[in-house]
Design a protein around this motif. Structure first.
Motif, PDB file in Angstrom:
ATOM      1  N   VAL A  18      40.390 -33.300  29.911  1.00 37.39           N
ATOM      2  CA  VAL A  18      39.319 -34.206  29.521  1.00 37.39           C
ATOM      3  C   VAL A  18      38.662 -33.735  28.222  1.00 37.39           C
ATOM      4  CG1 VAL A  18      37.576 -33.018  30.911  1.00 37.39           C
ATOM      5  CG2 VAL A  18      37.261 -35.410  30.393  1.00 37.39           C
ATOM      6  N   ASN A  19      38.318 -34.706  27.400  1.00 37.98           N
ATOM      7  CA  ASN A  19      37.552 -34.455  26.181  1.00 37.98           C
ATOM      8  C   ASN A  19      36.135 -34.956  26.451  1.00 37.98           C
ATOM      9  OD1 ASN A  19      36.749 -33.935  23.568  1.00 37.98           O
ATOM     10  ND2 ASN A  19      37.462 -35.910  22.812  1.00 37.98           N
ATOM     11  N   ILE A  20      35.149 -34.058  26.389  1.00 37.88           N
ATOM     12  CA  ILE A  20      33.774 -34.412  26.721  1.00 37.88           C
ATOM     13  C   ILE A  20      32.948 -34.474  25.441  1.00 37.88           C
ATOM     14  CG2 ILE A  20      31.731 -33.779  28.050  1.00 37.88           C
ATOM     15  CD1 ILE A  20      33.602 -32.177  29.897  1.00 37.88           C
ATOM     16  N   THR A  21      32.253 -35.595  25.262  1.00 35.61           N
ATOM     17  CA  THR A  21      31.363 -35.746  24.109  1.00 35.61           C
ATOM     18  C   THR A  21      29.944 -35.989  24.616  1.00 35.61           C
ATOM     19  OG1 THR A  21      31.773 -38.126  23.950  1.00 35.61           O
ATOM     20  CG2 THR A  21      33.174 -36.680  22.632  1.00 35.61           C
ATOM     21  N   PHE A  22      28.977 -35.443  23.893  1.00 33.16           N
ATOM     22  CA  PHE A  22      27.575 -35.579  24.247  1.00 33.16           C
ATOM     23  C   PHE A  22      26.847 -36.264  23.102  1.00 33.16           C
ATOM     24  CE2 PHE A  22      29.143 -31.702  26.204  1.00 33.16           C
ATOM     25  CZ  PHE A  22      28.807 -31.899  27.532  1.00 33.16           C
ATOM     26  N   SER A  23      25.958 -37.176  23.441  1.00 28.95           N
ATOM     27  CA  SER A  23      25.103 -37.790  22.426  1.00 28.95           C
ATOM     28  C   SER A  23      23.767 -38.112  23.084  1.00 28.95           C
ATOM     29  CB  SER A  23      25.746 -39.048  21.839  1.00 28.95           C
ATOM     30  OG  SER A  23      25.953 -40.007  22.849  1.00 28.95           O
ATOM     31  N   GLN A  24      22.761 -38.319  22.242  1.00 28.74           N
ATOM     32  CA  GLN A  24      21.452 -38.678  22.768  1.00 28.74           C
ATOM     33  C   GLN A  24      20.783 -39.688  21.862  1.00 28.74           C
ATOM     34  OE1 GLN A  24      18.925 -35.223  23.187  1.00 28.74           O
ATOM     35  NE2 GLN A  24      20.046 -34.132  21.620  1.00 28.74           N
ATOM     36  N   VAL A  25      20.011 -40.562  22.491  1.00 28.96           N
ATOM     37  CA  VAL A  25      19.307 -41.620  21.783  1.00 28.96           C
ATOM     38  C   VAL A  25      17.838 -41.510  22.159  1.00 28.96           C
ATOM     39  CG1 VAL A  25      19.062 -44.120  21.528  1.00 28.96           C
ATOM     40  CG2 VAL A  25      21.326 -43.117  21.856  1.00 28.96           C
ATOM     41  N   LYS A  26      16.975 -41.549  21.164  1.00 26.98           N
ATOM     42  CA  LYS A  26      15.544 -41.476  21.424  1.00 26.98           C
ATOM     43  C   LYS A  26      15.025 -42.889  21.703  1.00 26.98           C
ATOM     44  CE  LYS A  26      11.422 -39.205  19.800  1.00 26.98           C
ATOM     45  NZ  LYS A  26      10.853 -38.290  18.835  1.00 26.98           N
ATOM     46  N   VAL A  27      14.302 -43.038  22.832  1.00 24.42           N
ATOM     47  CA  VAL A  27      13.721 -44.323  23.208  1.00 24.42           C
ATOM     48  C   VAL A  27      12.201 -44.206  23.199  1.00 24.42           C
ATOM     49  CG1 VAL A  27      15.718 -45.072  24.561  1.00 24.42           C
ATOM     50  CG2 VAL A  27      13.911 -43.750  25.661  1.00 24.42           C
ATOM     51  N   ARG A  28      11.523 -45.344  23.254  1.00 23.08           N
ATOM     52  CA  ARG A  28      10.065 -45.331  23.132  1.00 23.08           C
ATOM     53  C   ARG A  28       9.336 -45.075  24.451  1.00 23.08           C
ATOM     54  NH1 ARG A  28       7.966 -49.674  18.795  1.00 23.08           N
ATOM     55  NH2 ARG A  28       9.354 -49.067  17.116  1.00 23.08           N
ATOM     56  N   THR A  29       9.847 -45.619  25.548  1.00 18.15           N
ATOM     57  CA  THR A  29       9.120 -45.521  26.808  1.00 18.15           C
ATOM     58  C   THR A  29       9.949 -44.815  27.873  1.00 18.15           C
ATOM     59  OG1 THR A  29       9.953 -47.627  27.648  1.00 18.15           O
ATOM     60  CG2 THR A  29       7.927 -47.686  26.330  1.00 18.15           C
ATOM     61  N   GLN A  30       9.251 -44.297  28.899  1.00 20.57           N
ATOM     62  CA  GLN A  30       9.942 -43.632  29.994  1.00 20.57           C
ATOM     63  C   GLN A  30      10.768 -44.618  30.810  1.00 20.57           C
ATOM     64  OE1 GLN A  30       6.987 -41.476  32.204  1.00 20.57           O
ATOM     65  NE2 GLN A  30       7.284 -39.646  30.966  1.00 20.57           N
ATOM     66  N   ALA A  31      10.368 -45.887  30.821  1.00 22.32           N
ATOM     67  CA  ALA A  31      11.130 -46.896  31.563  1.00 22.32           C
ATOM     68  C   ALA A  31      12.531 -47.086  30.973  1.00 22.32           C
ATOM     69  CB  ALA A  31      10.378 -48.221  31.570  1.00 22.32           C
ATOM     70  N   GLU A  32      12.712 -46.758  29.710  1.00 27.82           N
ATOM     71  CA  GLU A  32      14.013 -46.895  29.055  1.00 27.82           C
ATOM     72  C   GLU A  32      14.895 -45.663  29.227  1.00 27.82           C
ATOM     73  OE1 GLU A  32      13.498 -49.310  25.063  1.00 27.82           O
ATOM     74  OE2 GLU A  32      11.887 -47.817  25.254  1.00 27.82           O
TER      75      GLU A  32
END
Length: 134
Positions: free
Chosen positions: A110-124
């Protein structure tokens, strides 16, 4: 002024289960509604589609080694360092392996990739996992 436990008991105070002392005439336990509002989280979302990987037959296991790509995307109000993001995902990756969605978590499988996205609210906030078979 600091009072001892004995002095508080002499004055009519009682020890509450959470460790503080209260005077019986003035004590009102927190309402269930208040406690629920403090512990409120974003609603949980169901998985969109789940396809379980079939275990390869014993004669095919040596010849056919399918390669998977596992993409983990973290949506959060705060971003993490890359090493914390990868290290914190280990229990998730292990559970994906235990559920037999991927054959193994070694680099040959398996090839594992990590990414992250900043959102405005905790509900997201959420974590998305995408598994593709190459």
């Amino acid at each position: 002024m600091n009072w001892t436990t004995e002095q508080l008991k002499e004055k009519g105070y009682t020890l509450a289960p959470d460790g503080h002392y209260y005077y019986a005439d003035n004590y009102k336990p927190p309402s269930r509604r208040l406690l629920d509002s403090l512990a409120k989280h974003a609603s949980k979302r169901a998985l969109v589609k789940v396809h379980k990987a079939k275990a390869p037959s014993k004669d095919c296991a040596a010849k056919c080694n399918p390669f998977y790509t596992l993409a983990i995307t973290r949506y959060s109000t705060k971003t993490l360092d890359v090493d914390n993001l990868a290290g914190g995902s280990k229990p998730l990756i292990d559970q994906i392996r235990y559920a037999k969605l991927i054959p193994d978590d070694n680099p040959e499988s398996v090839n594992i990739t990590f990414s992250q996205v900043k959102v405005r609210t905790q509900a997201e906030q959420r974590t998305e996992v995408r598994i593709t078979k190459a």
